[in-house]
Design an enzyme around this catalytic site. Structure first.
Site, PDB file in Angstrom:
ATOM      1  N   GLU A  86      -2.527  -0.503 -18.274  1.00 34.44           N
ATOM      2  CA  GLU A  86      -3.915  -0.301 -18.651  1.00 34.44           C
ATOM      3  C   GLU A  86      -3.845   0.709 -19.594  1.00 34.44           C
ATOM      4  OE1 GLU A  86      -5.569   0.970 -14.777  1.00 34.44           O
ATOM      5  OE2 GLU A  86      -6.499  -1.207 -14.630  1.00 34.44           O
ATOM      6  N   GLU A 120      -1.960  -1.430 -10.370  1.00 34.70           N
ATOM      7  CA  GLU A 120      -1.554   0.048 -10.334  1.00 34.70           C
ATOM      8  C   GLU A 120      -1.419   0.628  -9.220  1.00 34.70           C
ATOM      9  OE1 GLU A 120      -0.805   1.098 -13.158  1.00 34.70           O
ATOM     10  OE2 GLU A 120      -1.746  -0.218 -14.847  1.00 34.70           O
ATOM     11  N   ASN A 143      -9.638   8.067  -5.496  1.00 33.27           N
ATOM     12  CA  ASN A 143      -8.928   9.375  -6.055  1.00 33.27           C
ATOM     13  C   ASN A 143      -9.458   9.743  -7.469  1.00 33.27           C
ATOM     14  OD1 ASN A 143      -7.230   7.528  -6.842  1.00 33.27           O
ATOM     15  ND2 ASN A 143      -5.523   8.962  -6.729  1.00 33.27           N
ATOM     16  N   CYS A 154      -1.945   9.549  -7.903  1.00 29.24           N
ATOM     17  CA  CYS A 154      -0.605   8.823  -8.051  1.00 29.24           C
ATOM     18  C   CYS A 154       0.345   9.294  -8.669  1.00 29.24           C
ATOM     19  CB  CYS A 154      -0.841   7.292  -8.446  1.00 29.24           C
ATOM     20  SG  CYS A 154      -1.997   7.194  -9.959  1.00 29.24           S
TER      21      CYS A 154
HETATM   22  P1  NAP Z   1      -6.279   1.799  -1.016  1.00 27.41           P
HETATM   23  O1  NAP Z   1      -6.411   1.932   0.649  1.00 27.41           O
HETATM   24  O2  NAP Z   1      -4.977   0.687  -1.206  1.00 27.41           O
HETATM   25  O3  NAP Z   1      -7.421   1.110  -1.720  1.00 27.41           O
HETATM   26  C1  NAP Z   1      -7.737   0.895  -2.946  1.00 27.41           C
HETATM   27  C2  NAP Z   1      -9.022  -0.114  -2.850  1.00 27.41           C
HETATM   28  O4  NAP Z   1      -8.578  -1.252  -2.357  1.00 27.41           O
HETATM   29  C3  NAP Z   1     -10.333   0.554  -2.281  1.00 27.41           C
HETATM   30  O5  NAP Z   1     -11.321   0.055  -3.068  1.00 27.41           O
HETATM   31  C4  NAP Z   1     -10.296  -0.036  -1.126  1.00 27.41           C
HETATM   32  O6  NAP Z   1     -11.441  -0.063  -0.430  1.00 27.41           O
HETATM   33  C5  NAP Z   1      -9.573  -1.428  -1.378  1.00 27.41           C
HETATM   34  N1  NAP Z   1      -8.973  -2.309  -0.222  1.00 27.41           N
HETATM   35  C6  NAP Z   1      -8.627  -1.629   0.919  1.00 27.41           C
HETATM   36  N2  NAP Z   1      -8.300  -2.729   1.925  1.00 27.41           N
HETATM   37  C7  NAP Z   1      -8.444  -3.763   1.108  1.00 27.41           C
HETATM   38  C8  NAP Z   1      -8.181  -5.176   1.574  1.00 27.41           C
HETATM   39  N3  NAP Z   1      -7.753  -5.469   2.761  1.00 27.41           N
HETATM   40  N4  NAP Z   1      -8.709  -6.090   0.685  1.00 27.41           N
HETATM   41  C9  NAP Z   1      -9.062  -5.694  -0.396  1.00 27.41           C
HETATM   42  N5  NAP Z   1      -9.300  -4.596  -0.994  1.00 27.41           N
HETATM   43  C10 NAP Z   1      -8.817  -3.572  -0.041  1.00 27.41           C
HETATM   44  O7  NAP Z   1      -5.689   2.777  -1.716  1.00 27.41           O
HETATM   45  P2  NAP Z   1      -6.524   4.430  -1.765  1.00 27.41           P
HETATM   46  O8  NAP Z   1      -6.303   4.977  -0.543  1.00 27.41           O
HETATM   47  O9  NAP Z   1      -7.824   4.101  -2.018  1.00 27.41           O
HETATM   48  O10 NAP Z   1      -5.832   5.140  -3.132  1.00 27.41           O
HETATM   49  C11 NAP Z   1      -4.652   5.808  -3.063  1.00 27.41           C
HETATM   50  C12 NAP Z   1      -3.498   4.874  -3.537  1.00 27.41           C
HETATM   51  O11 NAP Z   1      -3.821   4.471  -4.786  1.00 27.41           O
HETATM   52  C13 NAP Z   1      -2.303   5.519  -3.591  1.00 27.41           C
HETATM   53  O12 NAP Z   1      -1.161   4.805  -3.260  1.00 27.41           O
HETATM   54  C14 NAP Z   1      -2.060   5.802  -5.058  1.00 27.41           C
HETATM   55  O13 NAP Z   1      -0.849   6.259  -5.568  1.00 27.41           O
HETATM   56  C15 NAP Z   1      -2.820   4.708  -5.665  1.00 27.41           C
HETATM   57  N6  NAP Z   1      -3.237   4.869  -6.923  1.00 27.41           N
HETATM   58  C16 NAP Z   1      -2.496   4.528  -8.127  1.00 27.41           C
HETATM   59  C17 NAP Z   1      -2.893   4.502  -9.428  1.00 27.41           C
HETATM   60  C18 NAP Z   1      -2.106   3.924 -10.365  1.00 27.41           C
HETATM   61  O14 NAP Z   1      -2.825   3.934 -11.760  1.00 27.41           O
HETATM   62  N7  NAP Z   1      -1.161   3.569 -10.459  1.00 27.41           N
HETATM   63  C19 NAP Z   1      -4.079   5.116  -9.799  1.00 27.41           C
HETATM   64  C20 NAP Z   1      -4.858   6.114  -8.451  1.00 27.41           C
HETATM   65  C21 NAP Z   1      -4.389   5.750  -7.107  1.00 27.41           C
HETATM   66  P3  NAP Z   1     -12.053   0.800   0.609  1.00 27.41           P
HETATM   67  O15 NAP Z   1     -11.470   2.264   0.104  1.00 27.41           O
HETATM   68  O16 NAP Z   1     -13.274   0.709   0.691  1.00 27.41           O
HETATM   69  O17 NAP Z   1     -11.159   0.401   1.904  1.00 27.41           O
END
Ligand code: NAP
Length: 494
Positions: free
Chosen positions: A474, A267, A169, A301
């Site tokens: 961060e 995060e 995102n 997020c």
């Molecule tokens: P996600 O599915 O958890 O993926 C995040 C990252 O982890 C991606 O690079 C993903 O790669 C990787 N990943 C997925 N499965 C994995 C595994 N089994 N082992 C290691 N890495 C793995 O999250 P998203 O859908 O990309 O992002 C949305 C989430 O991020 C929401 O929950 C949002 O709230 C959170 N977020 C938090 C912040 C903050 O600063 N707190 C900021 C932005 C977003 P792939 O995409 O290639 O699978």
């Protein structure tokens, strides 16, 4: 296999500088494909068109990136702080010089409106600028000796190789927020961008190379997340792991990192409450509510998931917020609308699920509520009223353009409801009563509290959450903590 990236025949070909489009991983200063030729396709969520392919590395090839980062550690950490600072500054300047291309890459692969993509490039670059400055700050803390005939000092040293895992995102800002802090501290890094949005990260690697950052200091590994990240969690050489993404994957990486006791930055997800008291400025509250809900097409997020409105102004807010929502434009990010496509079909299905569940529990749909005619990944900006606390949308991240509103009667009640969640990233508070602002800011179990406004982020502030929204912070000087070790030295003076 190592070679230059051929330009894909896709919308990415319209870049002013086509060499920013890279299809291979960047390891040890070289562009590397998978030995078996494996790739992952990347598509444009606005229309499903093919944008290109990136290398999908094996676990062994990913592990080699850790070796490259480890080999580069002595060189990078051994540079004078002023030199690391100069290189981070140069990287920042190149990002700004290529802002339009970087924004275009982002809109094409992520879908966000082009104005928001430009804003993210500014935000992303600001972390390289900020941490470039921080790199120069003293890393020795003076302490008055408590021992006779002894002199004591506390040093901050880089922890070593850091693994960075970033979501789709904010594909540029989440990477520079981590890499800027880690590299300013003297760490070398291996980064895995989401497979949905790898081109933004690879363009940053291209600019790192042009900035003169030594090979191996900044590595980007593309591929299937489960394959390429798992070896990093096991590697003893990886001393810190910084992850931004869902709480679910955060828990998994936390467990996988336990055996090697890594320093962690997490995060994770959020479920922001928006508290509107009757004494607030209604015009401002409606305007800020639209930003808090619909920025990044709701895929944020920090996105407000639950709107708690004090009963005397409940009907007025519902009416005005729904009217403002109806005015939002929905289209491809290249047309610079208010709202672009969602990332994938799973995200759209989640909007439908949350709307259907809330309706089944008695919620009213004030506007929207269904898929949008702009394309398969578009969803109508939606406002639901009278949503009961038991509804899925009141406790699961919606991550899309659906808002849920519910009334409240007392301050005590709304604070308890706002805190009744595993998440604790950001809370929005709208009231003009200074004593209530103080009481509520204290009571809200959130890492960030935004009072009568929505925008709170920036490089100098500590970004992060309470509870299961994360570990550590961060941004700011605090953002470097997990990338440093503290060494205490006590010298005999006699
Ligand atoms: P996600 O599915 O958890 O993926 C995040 C990252 O982890 C991606 O690079 C993903 O790669 C990787 N990943 C997925 N499965 C994995 C595994 N089994 N082992 C290691 N890495 C793995 O999250 P998203 O859908 O990309 O992002 C949305 C989430 O991020 C929401 O929950 C949002 O709230 C959170 N977020 C938090 C912040 C903050 O600063 N707190 C900021 C932005 C977003 P792939 O995409 O290639 O699978």
């Amino acid at each position: 296999m190592t070679q230059q990236t051929p330009l894909p025949k896709s919308a990415l070909a319209q870049l002013a500088d086509p060499r920013l489009v890279r299809q291979f991983s960047y390891i040890g200063g070289k562009w590397c494909g998978a030995a078996n030729g494996d790739t992952l396709a990347v598509t444009n969520p606005a229309d499903g068109s093919w944008l290109g392919e990136v290398a999908s590395l094996s676990a062994e090839e990913s592990a080699a990136a850790v070796d490259a980062a480890h080999d580069a550690f002595a060189t990078w950490s051994g540079l004078l702080p002023q030199e690391r600072s100069r290189l981070l500054r140069r990287w920042f300047e190149l990002m700004m010089a290529h802002k339009e291309d970087l924004a275009l890459i982002m809109t094409l692969e992520q879908g966000k409106p082009i104005s928001e993509a430009r804003g993210e490039i500014d935000y992303a670059a600001s972390f390289l600028e900020f941490y470039g400055e921080e790199a120069k700050r003293p890393n020795i803390e003076g302490v008055t000796s408590h021992l006779p005939d002894a002199e004591v000092e506390i040093w901050r040293e880089p922890v070593g190789v850091a693994a960075l895992i970033t979501p789709w995102n904010f594909p540029s800002a989440m990477l520079t927020r981590k890499a800027g802090a880690a590299m300013a501290a003297g760490c070398t890094v291996v980064a895995h961008p989401s497979g949905e949005t790898p081109f933004s990260a690879l363009a940053l690697a291209e600019l790192a190379e042009r900035a003169g950052i030594p090979g191996g200091a900044f590595n980007v590994v593309t591929g299937r997340a489960g394959t390429v990240v798992e070896p990093w969690t096991r590697a003893r050489r990886v001393r810190a792991l910084s992850f931004t993404g869902s709480t679910e994957i955060g828990r998994l990486l936390y467990r996988q990192s336990a055996d090697t006791v890594k320093r962690l930055v997490m995060e994770l997800g959020g479920h922001a409450p928006f508290l509107l008291f009757a004494d607030a400025d209604m015009d401002q509250a409606v305007e800020e509510a639209v930003k808090a809900k619909f920025a990044t097409s709701g895929q944020d997020c920090l996105g407000a998931n639950r709107f708690y409105v004090e009963r005397p102004v409940y009907d007025a807010f519902c009416r005005r917020f729904a009217a403002a929502t109806e005015r939002l434009s929905v289209a491809s990010g290249l047309d610079d609308p208010d709202i672009g496509p969602l990332m994938n079909e799973k995200a759209v299905a989640k909007q439908e699920e949350h709307v259907a569940d809330a309706r089944a529990r008695g919620a009213r749909v004030l506007t929207g509520g269904a898929r949008h005619a702009a394309g398969p990944l578009f969803f109508q900006p939606t406002v639901l009223a009278d949503v009961p606390d038991a509804a899925l949308i009141m406790h699961e991240e919606t991550f899309g353009p659906v808002a849920a509103i519910t009334p409240f009667d007392t301050e005590e009640e709304v604070l308890a409801r706002a805190n009744d969640t595993e998440y604790g990233l950001v809370a929005y508070l709208h009231t003009m009563d200074p004593r209530r602002i103080y009481r509520a800011s204290r009571s809200l179990e959130y890492g960030m509290v935004a009072v009568n406004r929505t925008k709170v982020t920036g490089a100098p502030i500590p970004f992060g959450g309470y509870k299961q929204s994360g570990i550590n912070r961060e941004g700011a000087r605090l953002g470097m903590e997990a990338f440093t070790e503290v060494k205490y030295v006590c010298r005999d003076w006699a």
